[in-house]
Design a protein around this motif. Sequence first.
Motif, PDB file in Angstrom:
ATOM      1  N   ALA A   1      69.600  11.401  32.891  1.00 20.64           N
ATOM      2  CA  ALA A   1      68.545  10.492  33.337  1.00 20.64           C
ATOM      3  C   ALA A   1      67.286  10.769  32.524  1.00 20.64           C
ATOM      4  CB  ALA A   1      68.256  10.666  34.822  1.00 20.64           C
ATOM      5  N   VAL A   2      66.365   9.822  32.601  1.00 18.38           N
ATOM      6  CA  VAL A   2      65.081   9.993  31.929  1.00 18.38           C
ATOM      7  C   VAL A   2      63.964   9.681  32.910  1.00 18.38           C
ATOM      8  CG1 VAL A   2      65.019   7.601  31.084  1.00 18.38           C
ATOM      9  CG2 VAL A   2      63.733   9.379  29.873  1.00 18.38           C
ATOM     10  N   GLN A   3      62.927  10.477  32.838  1.00 18.34           N
ATOM     11  CA  GLN A   3      61.718  10.264  33.634  1.00 18.34           C
ATOM     12  C   GLN A   3      60.611   9.964  32.632  1.00 18.34           C
ATOM     13  OE1 GLN A   3      61.372  13.406  36.423  1.00 18.34           O
ATOM     14  NE2 GLN A   3      59.771  12.442  37.639  1.00 18.34           N
ATOM     15  N   ILE A   4      60.243   8.691  32.529  1.00 15.65           N
ATOM     16  CA  ILE A   4      59.417   8.234  31.410  1.00 15.65           C
ATOM     17  C   ILE A   4      58.038   8.886  31.391  1.00 15.65           C
ATOM     18  CG2 ILE A   4      58.334   6.228  30.335  1.00 15.65           C
ATOM     19  CD1 ILE A   4      61.339   6.256  30.030  1.00 15.65           C
ATOM     20  N   ALA A   5      57.322   8.759  32.495  1.00 15.45           N
ATOM     21  CA  ALA A   5      55.935   9.233  32.512  1.00 15.45           C
ATOM     22  C   ALA A   5      55.436   9.302  33.940  1.00 15.45           C
ATOM     23  CB  ALA A   5      55.039   8.290  31.699  1.00 15.45           C
ATOM     24  N   TYR A   6      54.347  10.031  34.115  1.00  9.32           N
ATOM     25  CA  TYR A   6      53.650  10.069  35.408  1.00  9.32           C
ATOM     26  C   TYR A   6      52.376   9.260  35.231  1.00  9.32           C
ATOM     27  CZ  TYR A   6      51.888  11.940  39.817  1.00  9.32           C
ATOM     28  OH  TYR A   6      51.437  12.077  41.101  1.00  9.32           O
ATOM     29  N   ARG A   7      52.329   8.072  35.861  1.00  3.79           N
ATOM     30  CA  ARG A   7      51.247   7.124  35.639  1.00  3.79           C
ATOM     31  C   ARG A   7      50.208   7.247  36.761  1.00  3.79           C
ATOM     32  NH1 ARG A   7      52.087   5.535  30.369  1.00  3.79           N
ATOM     33  NH2 ARG A   7      54.279   4.926  30.081  1.00  3.79           N
ATOM     34  N   THR A   8      49.126   7.965  36.486  1.00  6.00           N
ATOM     35  CA  THR A   8      48.070   8.091  37.490  1.00  6.00           C
ATOM     36  C   THR A   8      47.522   6.718  37.858  1.00  6.00           C
ATOM     37  OG1 THR A   8      47.498  10.252  36.589  1.00  6.00           O
ATOM     38  CG2 THR A   8      45.876   9.208  38.022  1.00  6.00           C
ATOM     39  N   ASP A   9      47.341   5.878  36.862  1.00  9.19           N
ATOM     40  CA  ASP A   9      46.934   4.491  37.100  1.00  9.19           C
ATOM     41  C   ASP A   9      48.199   3.658  37.260  1.00  9.19           C
ATOM     42  OD1 ASP A   9      45.740   2.040  37.290  1.00  9.19           O
ATOM     43  OD2 ASP A   9      45.114   1.946  35.175  1.00  9.19           O
ATOM     44  N   TYR A  10      48.853   3.811  38.419  1.00  5.76           N
ATOM     45  CA  TYR A  10      50.167   3.179  38.601  1.00  5.76           C
ATOM     46  C   TYR A  10      50.093   1.659  38.647  1.00  5.76           C
ATOM     47  CZ  TYR A  10      48.473   4.010  43.395  1.00  5.76           C
ATOM     48  OH  TYR A  10      47.719   4.112  44.526  1.00  5.76           O
ATOM     49  N   TRP A  11      48.890   1.097  38.917  1.00  7.44           N
ATOM     50  CA  TRP A  11      48.760  -0.360  38.883  1.00  7.44           C
ATOM     51  C   TRP A  11      48.951  -0.905  37.474  1.00  7.44           C
ATOM     52  CZ3 TRP A  11      49.295  -2.017  43.487  1.00  7.44           C
ATOM     53  CH2 TRP A  11      48.723  -1.365  44.573  1.00  7.44           C
ATOM     54  N   SER A  12      48.819  -0.036  36.502  1.00  5.50           N
ATOM     55  CA  SER A  12      48.964  -0.460  35.102  1.00  5.50           C
ATOM     56  C   SER A  12      50.260   0.058  34.477  1.00  5.50           C
ATOM     57  CB  SER A  12      47.758   0.034  34.287  1.00  5.50           C
ATOM     58  OG  SER A  12      46.550  -0.502  34.793  1.00  5.50           O
ATOM     59  N   THR A  13      51.239   0.374  35.301  1.00  7.86           N
ATOM     60  CA  THR A  13      52.521   0.848  34.776  1.00  7.86           C
ATOM     61  C   THR A  13      53.093  -0.183  33.805  1.00  7.86           C
ATOM     62  OG1 THR A  13      52.995   2.057  36.815  1.00  7.86           O
ATOM     63  CG2 THR A  13      54.868   1.553  35.368  1.00  7.86           C
ATOM     64  N   PRO A  14      53.354   0.198  32.567  1.00 12.26           N
ATOM     65  CA  PRO A  14      53.867  -0.780  31.599  1.00 12.26           C
ATOM     66  C   PRO A  14      55.297  -1.173  31.911  1.00 12.26           C
ATOM     67  CG  PRO A  14      53.808   1.410  30.627  1.00 12.26           C
ATOM     68  CD  PRO A  14      53.141   1.522  31.967  1.00 12.26           C
ATOM     69  N   VAL A  15      55.643  -2.410  31.589  1.00  7.29           N
ATOM     70  CA  VAL A  15      56.988  -2.903  31.861  1.00  7.29           C
ATOM     71  C   VAL A  15      58.039  -2.062  31.146  1.00  7.29           C
ATOM     72  CG1 VAL A  15      57.016  -4.587  29.963  1.00  7.29           C
ATOM     73  CG2 VAL A  15      58.378  -5.002  32.033  1.00  7.29           C
ATOM     74  N   GLU A  16      57.654  -1.453  30.032  1.00 14.03           N
ATOM     75  CA  GLU A  16      58.595  -0.612  29.277  1.00 14.03           C
ATOM     76  C   GLU A  16      59.099   0.568  30.106  1.00 14.03           C
ATOM     77  OE1 GLU A  16      56.270  -3.039  26.570  1.00 14.03           O
ATOM     78  OE2 GLU A  16      55.631  -1.573  28.094  1.00 14.03           O
ATOM     79  N   ASP A  17      58.281   1.064  31.033  1.00 20.68           N
ATOM     80  CA  ASP A  17      58.737   2.149  31.915  1.00 20.68           C
ATOM     81  C   ASP A  17      59.954   1.712  32.714  1.00 20.68           C
ATOM     82  OD1 ASP A  17      56.536   3.539  31.020  1.00 20.68           O
ATOM     83  OD2 ASP A  17      55.831   4.088  33.025  1.00 20.68           O
ATOM     84  N   PHE A  18      59.888   0.499  33.238  1.00 23.63           N
ATOM     85  CA  PHE A  18      60.998  -0.020  34.032  1.00 23.63           C
ATOM     86  C   PHE A  18      62.205  -0.338  33.157  1.00 23.63           C
ATOM     87  CE2 PHE A  18      57.239  -0.842  36.590  1.00 23.63           C
ATOM     88  CZ  PHE A  18      57.643  -0.383  37.836  1.00 23.63           C
ATOM     89  N   GLU A  19      61.955  -0.946  32.013  1.00 23.27           N
ATOM     90  CA  GLU A  19      63.066  -1.326  31.130  1.00 23.27           C
ATOM     91  C   GLU A  19      63.855  -0.103  30.678  1.00 23.27           C
ATOM     92  OE1 GLU A  19      61.057  -3.503  28.082  1.00 23.27           O
ATOM     93  OE2 GLU A  19      61.295  -5.435  29.119  1.00 23.27           O
ATOM     94  N   MET A  20      63.158   0.932  30.199  1.00 23.00           N
ATOM     95  CA  MET A  20      63.852   2.119  29.703  1.00 23.00           C
ATOM     96  C   MET A  20      64.518   2.879  30.840  1.00 23.00           C
ATOM     97  SD  MET A  20      64.770   3.707  27.024  1.00 23.00           S
ATOM     98  CE  MET A  20      63.671   3.016  25.763  1.00 23.00           C
ATOM     99  N   SER A  21      63.842   3.000  31.982  1.00 23.67           N
ATOM    100  CA  SER A  21      64.416   3.698  33.123  1.00 23.67           C
ATOM    101  C   SER A  21      65.702   3.025  33.578  1.00 23.67           C
ATOM    102  CB  SER A  21      63.409   3.751  34.282  1.00 23.67           C
ATOM    103  OG  SER A  21      62.278   4.501  33.931  1.00 23.67           O
ATOM    104  N   PHE A  22      65.685   1.714  33.671  1.00 27.20           N
ATOM    105  CA  PHE A  22      66.870   1.011  34.146  1.00 27.20           C
ATOM    106  C   PHE A  22      67.994   1.056  33.118  1.00 27.20           C
ATOM    107  CE2 PHE A  22      64.444  -0.268  37.691  1.00 27.20           C
ATOM    108  CZ  PHE A  22      65.339  -0.746  38.640  1.00 27.20           C
ATOM    109  N   ARG A  23      67.681   0.991  31.843  1.00 24.82           N
ATOM    110  CA  ARG A  23      68.734   1.071  30.821  1.00 24.82           C
ATOM    111  C   ARG A  23      69.485   2.398  30.907  1.00 24.82           C
ATOM    112  NH1 ARG A  23      68.843  -2.415  26.452  1.00 24.82           N
ATOM    113  NH2 ARG A  23      67.169  -3.966  26.370  1.00 24.82           N
ATOM    114  N   ILE A  24      68.747   3.488  31.023  1.00 31.18           N
ATOM    115  CA  ILE A  24      69.365   4.817  30.993  1.00 31.18           C
ATOM    116  C   ILE A  24      69.883   5.233  32.372  1.00 31.18           C
ATOM    117  CG2 ILE A  24      68.918   7.277  30.612  1.00 31.18           C
ATOM    118  CD1 ILE A  24      66.931   6.437  28.417  1.00 31.18           C
ATOM    119  N   ASN A  25      69.057   5.064  33.392  1.00 28.84           N
ATOM    120  CA  ASN A  25      69.372   5.619  34.709  1.00 28.84           C
ATOM    121  C   ASN A  25      70.255   4.720  35.552  1.00 28.84           C
ATOM    122  OD1 ASN A  25      67.544   7.520  33.823  1.00 28.84           O
ATOM    123  ND2 ASN A  25      65.922   6.913  35.215  1.00 28.84           N
TER     124      ASN A  25
END
Length: 250
Positions: free
Chosen positions: A92-116
């Motif tokens: 699995a991959v844990q992309i990043a810890y986003r303190t400003d979670y309202w600005s979580t980039p879509v790439e976080d979701f795309e990469m997480s879902f592809r791998i995990n």
Amino acid sequence: MVNVRGKWALITGASRGVGYQIAIFMAKQGCNLILHSRSLEHTRKVEEEVKALGVEAYGVQAELANHEEVVAMLDEIEANGTEVDIVFNNAAVQIAYRTDYWSTPVEDFEMSFRINFISITTICNRLIPKMIERGFGRVINTTSGIRNEPEQAGYAASKAALDKFTKDLASRLEGTNVMINITDPGWCRTDLGGPQAPCAVESVVPGIAVGAFVDDKKSARFFPAQDFVGMTLEDAVSKAEKIEANPYTI
């Protein structure tokens, strides 16, 4: 309890961390291993170690974010004539810890879902039908206990999707000797978990692997590895089989 001696297990992310612990533990039980990593060089050391324990093993490589590479890995396993009996979808991959979670980039979701998630559905959809045909199979999908942390939204959402997929699929395996269950290693000191984690990575066994040994044809159980710390494999299996199976019903 299942005797895994001579069976073949595929372990994703086998070169380090929890995957490495699974590989050594399964080899000690006599299980042959297919060791996945992003590069064959990464699994060379663990391959030598498990072979020294008397089992057969070989490495495969795939970037799990790349669907074509996952398919090519499965093609290679099939071309080798290996009948996969057990799957540990550990990587699995844990992309990043986003303190400003309202600005979580879509790439976080795309990469997480592809791998995990997507890579795991690809592996399951390819290998489980063959397990059903042969009359035996065990699939152990690794989830996460992270919750109430939108800072890790991509990772957590991909694991939630995996939980849902596992439980839905479990309902269709009833009456077979193929079982699919979920495990959680806990927060361990690994490259993913970080040095501040409270649990040593060695603590994941035998709980992380107990799903390979349960033998009552029940799926959709949740096995928290830290609940089995210090137990013998036999006692761990006995405890695991008392946990209620909870698939979504049709």
